[in-house]
Write a protein that holds these residues in place. Structure first.
Motif, PDB file in Angstrom:
ATOM      1  N   PHE A 172      37.917  36.277  43.738  1.00  0.00           N
ATOM      2  CA  PHE A 172      38.054  36.266  42.284  1.00  0.00           C
ATOM      3  C   PHE A 172      39.518  36.324  41.840  1.00  0.00           C
ATOM      4  O   PHE A 172      39.857  35.811  40.775  1.00  0.00           O
ATOM      5  CB  PHE A 172      37.207  37.365  41.642  1.00  0.00           C
ATOM      6  CG  PHE A 172      35.731  37.099  41.781  1.00  0.00           C
ATOM      7  CD1 PHE A 172      35.171  35.926  41.304  1.00  0.00           C
ATOM      8  CD2 PHE A 172      34.905  38.008  42.424  1.00  0.00           C
ATOM      9  CE1 PHE A 172      33.821  35.659  41.453  1.00  0.00           C
ATOM     10  CE2 PHE A 172      33.548  37.758  42.576  1.00  0.00           C
ATOM     11  CZ  PHE A 172      33.009  36.578  42.088  1.00  0.00           C
ATOM     12  N   GLU A 173      40.394  36.923  42.640  1.00  0.00           N
ATOM     13  CA  GLU A 173      41.831  36.865  42.335  1.00  0.00           C
ATOM     14  C   GLU A 173      42.335  35.432  42.448  1.00  0.00           C
ATOM     15  O   GLU A 173      43.113  34.978  41.611  1.00  0.00           O
ATOM     16  CB  GLU A 173      42.625  37.763  43.279  1.00  0.00           C
ATOM     17  CG  GLU A 173      42.693  39.194  42.846  1.00  0.00           C
ATOM     18  CD  GLU A 173      43.564  40.037  43.769  1.00  0.00           C
ATOM     19  OE1 GLU A 173      43.724  39.689  44.964  1.00  0.00           O
ATOM     20  OE2 GLU A 173      44.084  41.046  43.283  1.00  0.00           O
ATOM     21  N   ALA A 174      41.899  34.719  43.483  1.00  0.00           N
ATOM     22  CA  ALA A 174      42.286  33.313  43.648  1.00  0.00           C
ATOM     23  C   ALA A 174      41.744  32.472  42.494  1.00  0.00           C
ATOM     24  O   ALA A 174      42.455  31.621  41.946  1.00  0.00           O
ATOM     25  CB  ALA A 174      41.792  32.780  44.989  1.00  0.00           C
ATOM     26  N   LEU A 206      33.389  43.898  49.439  1.00  0.00           N
ATOM     27  CA  LEU A 206      33.971  44.018  48.101  1.00  0.00           C
ATOM     28  C   LEU A 206      35.401  43.471  48.079  1.00  0.00           C
ATOM     29  O   LEU A 206      35.806  42.808  47.130  1.00  0.00           O
ATOM     30  CB  LEU A 206      33.934  45.472  47.623  1.00  0.00           C
ATOM     31  CG  LEU A 206      32.553  46.014  47.242  1.00  0.00           C
ATOM     32  CD1 LEU A 206      32.626  47.503  46.940  1.00  0.00           C
ATOM     33  CD2 LEU A 206      31.968  45.246  46.065  1.00  0.00           C
ATOM     34  N   ARG A 207      36.165  43.738  49.138  1.00  0.00           N
ATOM     35  CA  ARG A 207      37.536  43.212  49.200  1.00  0.00           C
ATOM     36  C   ARG A 207      37.539  41.693  49.311  1.00  0.00           C
ATOM     37  O   ARG A 207      38.407  41.020  48.743  1.00  0.00           O
ATOM     38  CB  ARG A 207      38.296  43.840  50.356  1.00  0.00           C
ATOM     39  CG  ARG A 207      38.725  45.250  50.068  1.00  0.00           C
ATOM     40  CD  ARG A 207      39.749  45.734  51.096  1.00  0.00           C
ATOM     41  NE  ARG A 207      40.151  47.070  50.774  1.00  0.00           N
ATOM     42  CZ  ARG A 207      39.654  48.159  51.342  1.00  0.00           C
ATOM     43  NH1 ARG A 207      38.734  48.065  52.283  1.00  0.00           N
ATOM     44  NH2 ARG A 207      40.076  49.344  50.983  1.00  0.00           N
ATOM     45  N   ALA A 208      36.583  41.132  50.033  1.00  0.00           N
ATOM     46  CA  ALA A 208      36.474  39.674  50.139  1.00  0.00           C
ATOM     47  C   ALA A 208      36.147  39.072  48.775  1.00  0.00           C
ATOM     48  O   ALA A 208      36.729  38.047  48.379  1.00  0.00           O
ATOM     49  CB  ALA A 208      35.412  39.290  51.169  1.00  0.00           C
ATOM     50  N   HIS A 259      35.920  31.204  31.698  1.00  0.00           N
ATOM     51  CA  HIS A 259      36.183  31.414  33.122  1.00  0.00           C
ATOM     52  C   HIS A 259      37.045  32.661  33.317  1.00  0.00           C
ATOM     53  O   HIS A 259      36.789  33.460  34.225  1.00  0.00           O
ATOM     54  CB  HIS A 259      36.883  30.203  33.732  1.00  0.00           C
ATOM     55  CG  HIS A 259      36.001  29.009  33.858  1.00  0.00           C
ATOM     56  ND1 HIS A 259      36.485  27.773  34.224  1.00  0.00           N
ATOM     57  CD2 HIS A 259      34.679  28.827  33.648  1.00  0.00           C
ATOM     58  CE1 HIS A 259      35.499  26.909  34.252  1.00  0.00           C
ATOM     59  NE2 HIS A 259      34.392  27.522  33.900  1.00  0.00           N
ATOM     60  N   LEU A 260      38.062  32.821  32.471  1.00  0.00           N
ATOM     61  CA  LEU A 260      38.923  34.004  32.563  1.00  0.00           C
ATOM     62  C   LEU A 260      38.125  35.281  32.296  1.00  0.00           C
ATOM     63  O   LEU A 260      38.319  36.294  32.970  1.00  0.00           O
ATOM     64  CB  LEU A 260      40.103  33.903  31.599  1.00  0.00           C
ATOM     65  CG  LEU A 260      41.145  32.846  31.928  1.00  0.00           C
ATOM     66  CD1 LEU A 260      42.205  32.781  30.831  1.00  0.00           C
ATOM     67  CD2 LEU A 260      41.793  33.101  33.279  1.00  0.00           C
ATOM     68  N   VAL A 261      37.229  35.235  31.329  1.00  0.00           N
ATOM     69  CA  VAL A 261      36.386  36.398  31.036  1.00  0.00           C
ATOM     70  C   VAL A 261      35.603  36.797  32.285  1.00  0.00           C
ATOM     71  O   VAL A 261      35.576  37.975  32.658  1.00  0.00           O
ATOM     72  CB  VAL A 261      35.424  36.111  29.857  1.00  0.00           C
ATOM     73  CG1 VAL A 261      34.333  37.180  29.760  1.00  0.00           C
ATOM     74  CG2 VAL A 261      36.194  36.011  28.554  1.00  0.00           C
ATOM     75  N   ASN A 262      34.987  35.823  32.947  1.00  0.00           N
ATOM     76  CA  ASN A 262      34.225  36.136  34.151  1.00  0.00           C
ATOM     77  C   ASN A 262      35.118  36.634  35.277  1.00  0.00           C
ATOM     78  O   ASN A 262      34.773  37.593  35.967  1.00  0.00           O
ATOM     79  CB  ASN A 262      33.401  34.922  34.604  1.00  0.00           C
ATOM     80  CG  ASN A 262      32.078  34.859  33.890  1.00  0.00           C
ATOM     81  OD1 ASN A 262      31.203  35.685  34.114  1.00  0.00           O
ATOM     82  ND2 ASN A 262      31.939  33.897  33.001  1.00  0.00           N
ATOM     83  N   ASP A 263      36.273  35.995  35.474  1.00  0.00           N
ATOM     84  CA  ASP A 263      37.206  36.450  36.506  1.00  0.00           C
ATOM     85  C   ASP A 263      37.601  37.906  36.263  1.00  0.00           C
ATOM     86  O   ASP A 263      37.549  38.739  37.180  1.00  0.00           O
ATOM     87  CB  ASP A 263      38.476  35.584  36.528  1.00  0.00           C
ATOM     88  CG  ASP A 263      38.223  34.138  36.920  1.00  0.00           C
ATOM     89  OD1 ASP A 263      37.199  33.846  37.577  1.00  0.00           O
ATOM     90  OD2 ASP A 263      39.073  33.286  36.563  1.00  0.00           O
ATOM     91  N   HIS A 270      34.655  40.388  36.837  1.00  0.00           N
ATOM     92  CA  HIS A 270      34.390  40.635  38.253  1.00  0.00           C
ATOM     93  C   HIS A 270      35.439  41.567  38.853  1.00  0.00           C
ATOM     94  O   HIS A 270      35.093  42.509  39.579  1.00  0.00           O
ATOM     95  CB  HIS A 270      34.365  39.314  39.026  1.00  0.00           C
ATOM     96  CG  HIS A 270      33.237  38.427  38.635  1.00  0.00           C
ATOM     97  ND1 HIS A 270      33.379  37.079  38.489  1.00  0.00           N
ATOM     98  CD2 HIS A 270      31.943  38.699  38.329  1.00  0.00           C
ATOM     99  CE1 HIS A 270      32.226  36.546  38.127  1.00  0.00           C
ATOM    100  NE2 HIS A 270      31.338  37.514  38.022  1.00  0.00           N
ATOM    101  N   LEU A 271      36.695  41.311  38.560  1.00  0.00           N
ATOM    102  CA  LEU A 271      37.764  42.140  39.125  1.00  0.00           C
ATOM    103  C   LEU A 271      37.694  43.582  38.614  1.00  0.00           C
ATOM    104  O   LEU A 271      37.899  44.529  39.379  1.00  0.00           O
ATOM    105  CB  LEU A 271      39.121  41.522  38.836  1.00  0.00           C
ATOM    106  CG  LEU A 271      39.399  40.214  39.589  1.00  0.00           C
ATOM    107  CD1 LEU A 271      40.659  39.542  39.072  1.00  0.00           C
ATOM    108  CD2 LEU A 271      39.478  40.458  41.085  1.00  0.00           C
ATOM    109  N   ILE A 272      37.387  43.756  37.354  1.00  0.00           N
ATOM    110  CA  ILE A 272      37.246  45.102  36.785  1.00  0.00           C
ATOM    111  C   ILE A 272      36.097  45.837  37.477  1.00  0.00           C
ATOM    112  O   ILE A 272      36.236  47.000  37.874  1.00  0.00           O
ATOM    113  CB  ILE A 272      37.038  45.031  35.252  1.00  0.00           C
ATOM    114  CG1 ILE A 272      38.324  44.553  34.565  1.00  0.00           C
ATOM    115  CG2 ILE A 272      36.568  46.377  34.697  1.00  0.00           C
ATOM    116  CD1 ILE A 272      38.130  44.106  33.120  1.00  0.00           C
ATOM    117  N   LEU A 273      34.966  45.160  37.644  1.00  0.00           N
ATOM    118  CA  LEU A 273      33.811  45.771  38.300  1.00  0.00           C
ATOM    119  C   LEU A 273      34.139  46.124  39.746  1.00  0.00           C
ATOM    120  O   LEU A 273      33.857  47.245  40.198  1.00  0.00           O
ATOM    121  CB  LEU A 273      32.603  44.826  38.247  1.00  0.00           C
ATOM    122  CG  LEU A 273      31.353  45.285  38.995  1.00  0.00           C
ATOM    123  CD1 LEU A 273      30.864  46.632  38.486  1.00  0.00           C
ATOM    124  CD2 LEU A 273      30.260  44.228  38.896  1.00  0.00           C
TER     125      LEU A 273
END
Length: 142
Positions: free
Chosen positions: A71-73, A64-66, A118-122, A125-128
């Motif tokens: 997704f942060e990058a 999960l951290r990976a 793309h921002l929506v998906n980023d 993912h980060l929220i999840l």
């Protein structure tokens, strides 16, 4: 679950090129993140993220951290491009205005809608991932 954007203009959401063609406002990243959070959209990689969450510790947390790092990058890169496109759109509108009979043939409108998505998906993912990492399995970050 599909993403539902509360920001619309001319009947189109900010994820559609015509939103920008018809003069829709450029949303801030905070607005996009909040709309994503409210929509409960999980992103295109949700199945992979949920599969990682089912792994036994410590593999679960590491995977999960990976994902989070990736997704942060992605988010940082997408934000840079989104800001450049927003500036380009601003200059485009200043030079040409809003067409009375619009024809969506300029790349800037498509680029804005794609980067928005793309921002929506980023963000999704980060929220999840953050939600999953905050559950009992990784409560103490071990």
């Amino acid at each position: 679950m599909t993403y539902s954007n509360p920001h619309t203009h001319g009947g189109y959401s900010a994820g559609h090129p015509w939103y920008y063609l018809l003069g829709g406002a450029v949303l801030s990243p905070k607005q996009i993140r909040e709309a994503t959070r409210q929509s409960d959209y999980k992103g295109y990689a949700r199945e992979d993220i949920y599969a990682a969450d089912k792994k036994a510790e410590p593999k679960r947390s590491a995977t999960l951290r990976a994902f989070r790092e990736k997704f942060e990058a992605d988010l940082k890169q997408d934000l840079r491009f989104y800001r450049r496109m927003a500036l380009t759109l601003h200059r485009y509108r200043k030079q040409r205005g809003i067409a009375e009979t619009p024809v969506c043939s300029d790349d800037i409108h498509m680029a804005m809608s794609l980067k928005h998505n793309h921002l929506v998906n980023d963000f999704a993912h980060l929220i999840l991932i953050d939600t999953l990492l905050n559950q009992q399995g990784d409560l103490f970050g071990i």
